[in-house]
Design an enzyme around this catalytic site. Structure first.
Site, short mmCIF file in Angstrom:
data_model
loop_
_atom_site.label_atom_id
_atom_site.label_comp_id
_atom_site.label_asym_id
_atom_site.label_seq_id
_atom_site.Cartn_x
_atom_site.Cartn_y
_atom_site.Cartn_z
N LYS A 27 17.51 4.44 47.80
CA LYS A 27 17.89 4.62 49.21
C LYS A 27 16.65 4.58 50.10
CE LYS A 27 20.70 7.83 52.05
NZ LYS A 27 21.45 9.11 52.04
N SER B 240 26.34 8.51 53.75
CA SER B 240 25.30 7.68 54.30
C SER B 240 24.66 6.74 53.27
CB SER B 240 24.20 8.55 54.92
OG SER B 240 23.56 9.32 53.92
N SER C 10 27.14 12.52 51.07
CA SER C 10 26.61 11.14 51.16
C SER C 10 26.39 10.41 49.86
CB SER C 10 25.31 11.14 51.96
OG SER C 10 25.60 11.12 53.33
N1 GLN Z 1 28.63 12.44 56.53
C1 GLN Z 1 27.91 13.68 56.60
C2 GLN Z 1 27.04 13.68 57.84
O1 GLN Z 1 27.11 12.78 58.59
C3 GLN Z 1 27.09 13.87 55.37
C4 GLN Z 1 25.88 13.05 55.35
C5 GLN Z 1 25.02 13.28 54.15
O2 GLN Z 1 25.46 13.83 53.15
N2 GLN Z 1 23.78 12.86 54.27
O3 GLN Z 1 26.28 14.57 58.07
#
Ligand code: GLN
Length: 473
Positions: free
Chosen positions: A67, A142, A166
Site C-alpha cells: 500500500k 482504503s 480498510s
Molecule cells: N473507511 C474508514 C474511514 O474512512 C476506515 C478507513 C481505514 O480503515 N483506514 O475512516
C-alpha cells in the site's frame, strides 16, 4: 503464465523450492501483469529486472504489493495524497523490511484513499481503483489498490492497513482474504499515520494459508514502535478442517437490519456450514456496537487532525505559496495539497478537540470505545469468535456514495467495533450475491490470530469460493 497465475503464493514458494519454477519467472510474470494492470491498482510498479532474492528464504522471492502509505526507501510513498506527490522517504517501514527480509521483493505500491480515509479509493488523488469483478464498481477502501491487485492476479499477495475496516472491507468487495491483526501485532514504524491508536498493518491474499504465511513474516515487537507487541506464539500454518467445540456468537446489532439481503443470505448459509463443521452458533449482543461508528468518526479524525499537522510545506512533499509569508505558505500548501475528505476530517477532528467541546465529543467517544471493548470481553466468556458479514453491501457503483459522506462511512458499520477494541478479525470470501463477492468476518480476542486463521481455514474449505473469474480479464 496462466499456470503460474493459478498457484497461490504458498504453492509458488513450494514450486520454487522444488526447482519447478524460478523466482525470476514468478517475478517477471507478476511484474508484467502489474505493469499492464488496467484497474489503476498501482501508483508505482518496480522495474522489470528481477531483484536479487534468496530462494531459500521463507518467502522464496514471491513478490508483494505494498500500500502506498508504507514508507519505502527511494520509492514514491504518497499515501494517495497530492501533498506527498513523489515523496521518496529515506527509510523503509518495519513491516516492509520484515517481508523483504523474508525474501519477498516489492512488486509495486498500491492505490488507496488519501491518508487511508475512505471506503472506495475514490478519495485517492491518483484516481479511483476499479473492481476487477466489475470495472464500473469500487474495490472498497482504503486499501482498495492492494485488494484489487490480488483479486485480479496482478499481485500474488499484498499488504495494507486497517484503521476502521480498510483491509477487511476491500477484501470482502474483491473476493479475497484480508486480516487485521491485534493492535500492535505489526509495527507501525514507517506507516504514514492516520489515527495512531487504531492503525494496523495486515495481509491480503487469495486464501487463508497465504494470509497466515504473510502475516507470520511481519509480526513482532519493534524497538522503533513502542506500541508494538510480541505475539505469544508464532503464526502457524492453518490446518483445521472442522469446527468441533467452537462457539460462534452472532451479534444482533451487526447482522440482519441494514445488511443487503444477498449479503445476509450468504452470511446465514455460512453459519449453517459452520454448524455442519461442528460449531455451535448462537445469537448474542454487543449492546454498544451501534455507537461504534459515531465514536470512530470523532476519535479517528481527532487523531488525524494532529497527525496531519506535519504536512505544512516545510518538511515533506508539496510546497505552495512560497512567494508569500510563512503563514501564507502553510495555508496555501494545505489548501492545494489535501483533498476534500481529508479537509473534512481535519475540521471535524480539530473541532472535537477544541476547548469547550473536548469533553462533550472526544471524552465521550473514548468512553464509548471502552464500553465496546468491554462488550467483546463479556462475549469471550461465552464464545470463541464473533461472526458478522464484513461489509453490509457488495461493491457499489463508482460515484454512488461520493457525495454522501455518511453513506460512505456506513460501509464500516460491521468492521469498526473490532478496530476500537483492538482485536483481530479476518474477512474471507463468502460466495457471490448478484455476481459480486461478499465477505464473512470472524473476530476473536486479542492474540487469537492462530485460532482465527484455523477456523477461517476450515470455513474456507467448506465454502469453496472460486475467485478465478476476476483473474481472467
Ligand atoms: N473507511 C474508514 C474511514 O474512512 C476506515 C478507513 C481505514 O480503515 N483506514 O475512516
Amino acid at each position: 503464465m496462466s499456470e503460474l497465475l493459478e498457484l497461490t503464493a504458498a504453492q509458488a514458494i513450494d514450486a520454487i523450492r522444488r526447482g519447478e519454477v524460478t523466482s525470476e519467472a514468478v517475478w517477471s510474470a507478476y511484474r508484467e501483469r502489474a505493469a499492464a494492470d488496467e484497474n489503476n491498482s498501482y501508483t508505482w510498479v518496480a522495474r522489470p529486472e528481477a531483484p536479487a532474492v534468496e530462494e531459500r528464504a521463507p518467502l522464496a522471492g514471491v513478490p508483494v504489493a505494498v500500500k502506498d502509505l508504507f514508507a519505502t526507501e527511494g520509492i514514491p510513498s504518497q499515501a494517495g495524497s497530492k501533498i506527498l506527490e513523489d515523496y521518496r522517504p529515506p527509510y523503509t517501514a518495519t513491516a516492509v523490511e520484515r517481508i523483504t527480509g523474508a525474501g519477498a521483493p516489492i512488486l509495486g505500491k498500491t492505490n488507496q484513499d488519501e491518508f487511508a480515509m475512505g471506503s472506495s479509493t475514490e478519495h485517492s488523488a491518483y484516481g479511483p481503483t476499479l473492481n476487477p469483478w466489475d470495472r464500473t464498481r469500487v474495490p472498497g477502501g482504503s486499501s482498495g489498490g492492494s485488494a484489487a491487485a490480488v483479486a485480479a492476479g496482478n499481485a500474488p499477495w499484498a499488504i495494507g492497513t486497517d484503521t476502521g475496516g480498510s483491509i477487511r472491507q476491500p477484501a470482502a468487495l474483491c473476493g479475497i482474504v484480508g486480516m487485521k491483526p491485534t493492535y500492535g501485532a505489526v509495527s507501525r514504524f514507517g506507516m504514514i499515520a492516520f489515527a495512531s491508536s487504531l492503525d494496523q498493518c495486515g495481509p491480503f491474499a487469495r486464501d487463508v494459508t497465504d494470509t497466515a504465511l504473510l502475516l507470520g513474516a511481519m509480526v513482532g515487537k519493534d524497538p522503533r514502535d513502542s506500541t508494538s507487541l510480541g505475539l505469544p506464539e508464532p503464526i502457524g500454518t492453518p490446518s483445521a478442517t472442522d469446527l468441533q467445540g467452537i462457539r460462534i456468537g452472532v451479534p444482533e446489532e451487526l447482522t440482519g437490519e441494514g445488511i443487503e439481503p444477498g449479503v445476509q443470505k450468504a452470511f446465514e448459509a455460512t453459519l449453517e456450514l459452520a454448524k455442519e463443521l461442528g460449531a455451535t452458533v448462537e445469537p448474542t449482543r454487543l449492546p454498544h456496537a451501534p455507537h461504534a461508528l459515531a465514536a470512530y468518526y470523532i476519535l479517528a479524525p481527532a487523531e488525524a487532525s494532529s497527525n496531519l499537522a506535519r504536512y505544512d510545506g516545510v518538511r515533506y512533499g508539496l510546497r505552495a505559496g512560497a512567494d508569500g509569508d510563512l503563514l501564507h505558505m502553510y495555508t496555501a500548501t494545505r489548501e492545494t495539497g489535501f483533498g476534500p475528505e481529508v479537509k473534512r476530517r481535519i475540521m471535524i477532528g480539530t473541532y472535537a478537540l477544541s476547548s469547550g467541546y473536548y469533553d462533550a465529543y472526544y471524552g465521550r467517544a473514548q468512553k464509548v470505545r471502552t464500553r465496546i471493548a468491554e462488550d467483546f470481553r463479556t462475549a469471550w466468556d461465552s464464545f470463541d469468535f464473533i461472526a458478522t458479514p464484513t461489509s453490509p453491501t457488495v461493491a457499489f457503483e463508482l460515484g454512488a456514495k461520493l457525495d454522501d459522506p455518511l453513506a460512505m462511512y456506513l460501509n464500516d458499520f460491521c468492521a469498526v467495533p473490532m478496530s476500537l477494541a483492538g482485536i483481530p478479525a479476518i474477512s474471507i470470501p463468502n460466495g457471490l450475491a448478484d455476481g459480486l463477492p461478499t465477505g464473512f468476518q470472524l473476530a476473536g480476542p486479542a492474540f487469537s490470530e492462530n485460532r482465527i486463521l484455523d477456523a477461517a481455514h476450515a470455513l474456507e474449505q467448506a465454502i469453496g469460493f472460486d475467485g478465478s473469474k476476476a483473474r481472467q480479464a
